[in-house]
Each structure stands twice: as structure tokens, then as C-alpha cells.
Write a protein that holds these residues in place. Structure first.
Motif, PDB file in Angstrom:
ATOM      1  N   UNK A   1       0.852  -1.188   0.000  1.00 27.82           N
ATOM      2  CA  UNK A   1       0.000   0.000   0.000  1.00 27.82           C
ATOM      3  C   UNK A   1       0.890   1.242   0.000  1.00 27.82           C
ATOM      4  N   UNK A   2       0.266   2.405  -0.178  1.00 23.18           N
ATOM      5  CA  UNK A   2       1.011   3.664  -0.196  1.00 23.18           C
ATOM      6  C   UNK A   2       0.539   4.636   0.859  1.00 23.18           C
ATOM      7  N   UNK A   3       0.170   4.131   2.041  1.00 25.92           N
ATOM      8  CA  UNK A   3      -0.415   4.976   3.087  1.00 25.92           C
ATOM      9  C   UNK A   3       0.605   5.402   4.137  1.00 25.92           C
ATOM     10  N   UNK A   4       0.376   6.603   4.655  1.00 26.43           N
ATOM     11  CA  UNK A   4       1.166   7.132   5.765  1.00 26.43           C
ATOM     12  C   UNK A   4       0.243   7.370   6.955  1.00 26.43           C
ATOM     13  N   UNK A   5       0.739   7.145   8.180  1.00 25.88           N
ATOM     14  CA  UNK A   5      -0.060   7.480   9.360  1.00 25.88           C
ATOM     15  C   UNK A   5      -0.102   8.993   9.569  1.00 25.88           C
ATOM     16  N   UNK A   6      -1.032   9.442  10.390  1.00 21.78           N
ATOM     17  CA  UNK A   6      -1.093  10.865  10.728  1.00 21.78           C
ATOM     18  C   UNK A   6       0.196  11.279  11.430  1.00 21.78           C
ATOM     19  N   UNK A   7       0.730  12.442  11.056  1.00 20.28           N
ATOM     20  CA  UNK A   7       2.006  12.875  11.618  1.00 20.28           C
ATOM     21  C   UNK A   7       2.122  14.394  11.543  1.00 20.28           C
ATOM     22  N   UNK A   8       3.042  14.916  12.340  1.00 20.02           N
ATOM     23  CA  UNK A   8       3.337  16.347  12.357  1.00 20.02           C
ATOM     24  C   UNK A   8       4.834  16.508  12.158  1.00 20.02           C
ATOM     25  N   UNK A   9       5.216  17.255  11.128  1.00 24.35           N
ATOM     26  CA  UNK A   9       6.632  17.470  10.820  1.00 24.35           C
ATOM     27  C   UNK A   9       7.213  18.554  11.723  1.00 24.35           C
TER      28      UNK A   9
ATOM     29  N   UNK B   1       3.983   2.223   7.903  1.00 19.25           N
ATOM     30  CA  UNK B   1       4.147   3.433   7.111  1.00 19.25           C
ATOM     31  C   UNK B   1       4.867   3.083   5.808  1.00 19.25           C
ATOM     32  N   UNK B   2       4.267   3.414   4.680  1.00 17.66           N
ATOM     33  CA  UNK B   2       4.902   3.061   3.407  1.00 17.66           C
ATOM     34  C   UNK B   2       6.248   3.755   3.241  1.00 17.66           C
ATOM     35  N   UNK B   3       6.476   4.861   3.976  1.00 12.93           N
ATOM     36  CA  UNK B   3       7.709   5.636   3.863  1.00 12.93           C
ATOM     37  C   UNK B   3       8.740   5.252   4.924  1.00 12.93           C
ATOM     38  N   UNK B   4       8.428   4.278   5.768  1.00 13.12           N
ATOM     39  CA  UNK B   4       9.366   3.760   6.775  1.00 13.12           C
ATOM     40  C   UNK B   4       9.833   4.844   7.752  1.00 13.12           C
TER      41      UNK B   4
END
Length: 311
Positions: A212-220, A246-249
Motif C-alpha cells: 500500500x502507499x499509506x502514511x499514518x497521521x504525523x506532524x513534521x 508506514x509506506x515511507x518507513x
């Protein structure tokens, strides 16, 4: 293919011609990439059709401006973080908050305030209010005065201002400068995670990999401070479906933030609100500057946006 034919071709690719001078570093890196890809084609018997299909794919990634998604999706951005971690550890720089990927959606020039800020412009009526605060510290626990905390995150649809024409410029983006107590604070809305464009080339490749290509909710968060190393990181919100997928690890255990719900009427009234809200308390620790490591903030192309007046 005869091994000597492969070797000769690899050498010719990076050999200067007509007495010209080559960049030694570029020759070294390109030579290694070409060598590895030549052997990949040879060892896996890649067909001409497969090769040109890959060329077309890379063209589509560029046309759709998705290299910033593809790089983290294939683990490259996380790999660079791990290498920087190892370099700092080898130099004796330990104890800082873990870094994690910047991602492709940072925009310089967010409005700056001292001590605290409100990030959202009030237009996203689906968002739950969140109040996040904490301190910026040195590894010895000393609060850092004059640190600048750059914050950015998505709205409830997983979209970022500047890249989303429906949002005002610099919505959900601010810089906050700390005082003598090292504290920062901001009010915003809880962000949503996001996914790669479903019809884009990044998701196309992920589909072929069964991912999949999903990311969890996050704040940079990006923190810069005098005499300290820049920290680029992000916090993930606990309880998200993709927190550990997270697809972005980018998820790191030390960066999972606890969100506390406040639904007591007295607490709601005290904040000047009419609905429950959340709080997050999170400190960030920076390593001191060091000549032993030759990088700090990564020099990379970033989107530039014309500075606008934000109320």
C-alpha cells in the motif's frame, strides 16, 4: 554475455573522451550504478521491453513530480537517515531526539512568532483541535533559547497548503522561536494521514510489489538552534491504523506521541472552545554542533513559495 565484454563496456561509460576532465566523484558513483545495473540486466535476463518500460516509468515519475514519494517509498530516505545516525554515533553524538524523513512537502518561509502560534486558519471544520507544547533541550537537559521550531502538517483530508489550492498559503505551517525556558506551543487541528495518488506512478510500482502507499497521521518538525545540530523529524499520532505500517518507513518508536482527549466542560471552556480537544506534550533534544560530522541540515531542492501576509 562474455564477462570481458561487460567489463569493457562499463569502463568505457565513465572514461573521459577527447582529453576532457571528469568529475572524480560523479565518475565513481555513476560507474558503480552502471556496473550494478548492467549486472542486474545480465543476471536477471532483463528484456529490451522490460528495460524500456522502466525508462517510460521513470519519465512518468518525473512528469508527475513523484520522485519525492518514490524515494521514501523504496526506503532510500530512511536509509539516508540511518547512515546519518551512524555517522553521529561514531562521532560521539548521542542523546538527541531521533531524526526521520523530511518528505517532499516542506516549504521554507512560514510566518514566525515567539513562544506560541496558531497553525490553522479555522477553515477546516472537520478538524479536532489539538494543543501541542514542549521544550527544546540540549542533551544535558538545558533549555535552548532562540531555537526555531518549523512545524508543518496536513489537513483532515491529508493535503498540505501550497500544494493544495483550496487552502490559504501557509495554512498549518508556522515557525516558533523559543524563549529562555526553551518552550514552544501551538494550536492546530489533528491531521490526517495521506496516501500516494492512487493513479500515480509511485502507487503503480507499489501495487506491483504488493504494497500500500499509506502514511499514518504525523506532524513534521524541523528545529534549528545556535550551536546545535539541526533536527529534522516528525511525530506520529498514537492509535493510527498505519502507525507501524508506514509506506515511507518513517515511524520510530521514540517519535510516537500520546494524544490526550479533554472532554471535561470546564477544560473546554478554559480553552475558549465549545468542543472536546486534544493535547500533546513532546520535548525535542538537539545534539551540539560538531566538526566531526560534515553534514547538518540536508542541502536539497525544496519548493519555494512567495511569502504572503498571514493574519
Amino acid at each position: 554475455m562474455q564477462p570481458e565484454h561487460l567489463t569493457n563496456l562499463i569502463e568505457k561509460v565513465t572514461s573521459p573522451s577527447d582529453g576532457r576532465k571528469a568529475n572524480p566523484r560523479v565518475s565513481e558513483v555513476v560507474g558503480r550504478i552502471v556496473k550494478d545495473l548492467f549486472h542486474t540486466i545480465e543476471d536477471l535476463d532483463v528484456t529490451p521491453e522490460e528495460f524500456w518500460s522502466a525508462m517510460d516509468y521513470l519519465r512518468d515519475v518525473g512528469t508527475n513530480n513523484e520522485f519525492g514519494l518514490l524515494a521514501p517509498g523504496l526506503g532510500f530516505e530512511h536509509l539516508l537517515d540511518l547512515r546519518m545516525d551512524e555517522a553521529e554515533h561514531a562521532a560521539g553524538l548521542d542523546g538527541a531526539t531521533p531524526r526521520t524523513i523530511e518528505g517532499p512537502l516542506f516549504v521554507p518561509g512560514a510566518p514566525k512568532s515567539k513562544g506560541e502560534a496558531r497553525l490553522d486558519d479555522g477553515s477546516d471544520e472537520e478538524g479536532d483541535f489539538v494543543f501541542m507544547s514542549g521544550r527544546i533541550l540540549s542533551t544535558d537537559g538545558t533549555p535552548i533559547e532562540g531555537a526555531v521550531v518549523d512545524v508543518w502538517h496536513a489537513n483532515t483530508r491529508g493535503l498540505y497548503s501550497i500544494f493544495d489550492s483550496d487552502q490559504t498559503p501557509y495554512n498549518l505551517r508556522r515557525k516558533i522561536e523559543t524563549g529562555s525556558d526553551g518552550r514552544y506551543a501551538f494550536r492546530s487541528i489533528l491531521p490526517s494521514g495521506y496516501a500516494c495518488p492512487p493513479n500515480g506512478p509511485t502507487q503503480q510500482l507499489l501495487d506491483q510489489l504488493g504494497r500500500h502507499g499509506n502514511r499514518p497521521a504525523h506532524i513534521h518538525i524541523m528545529v534549528e538552534a545556535p550551536d546545535h545540530r539541526t533536527l529534522t523529524t516528525q511525530i506520529n499520532l498514537d492509535g493510527d491504523e498505519y502507525l507501524h505500517d508506514d509506506f515511507a518507513f518513517a515511524t520510530r518508536e521514540e517519535l510516537v506521541a500520546v494524544t490526550v482527549l479533554h472532554d471535561d466542560p470546564a477544560d473546554i471552556e478554559a480553552r475558549g472552545l465549545t468542543a472536546p480537544f486534544y493535547t500533546i506534550d513532546f520535548d525535542f533534544t538537539l545534539n551540539t554542533s560538531s566538526e566531526a560530522v560534515d553534514f547538518d541540515r540536508v542541502d536539497r531542492a525544496r519548493v519555494e513559495a512567495q511569502m504572503v501576509a498571514v493574519a
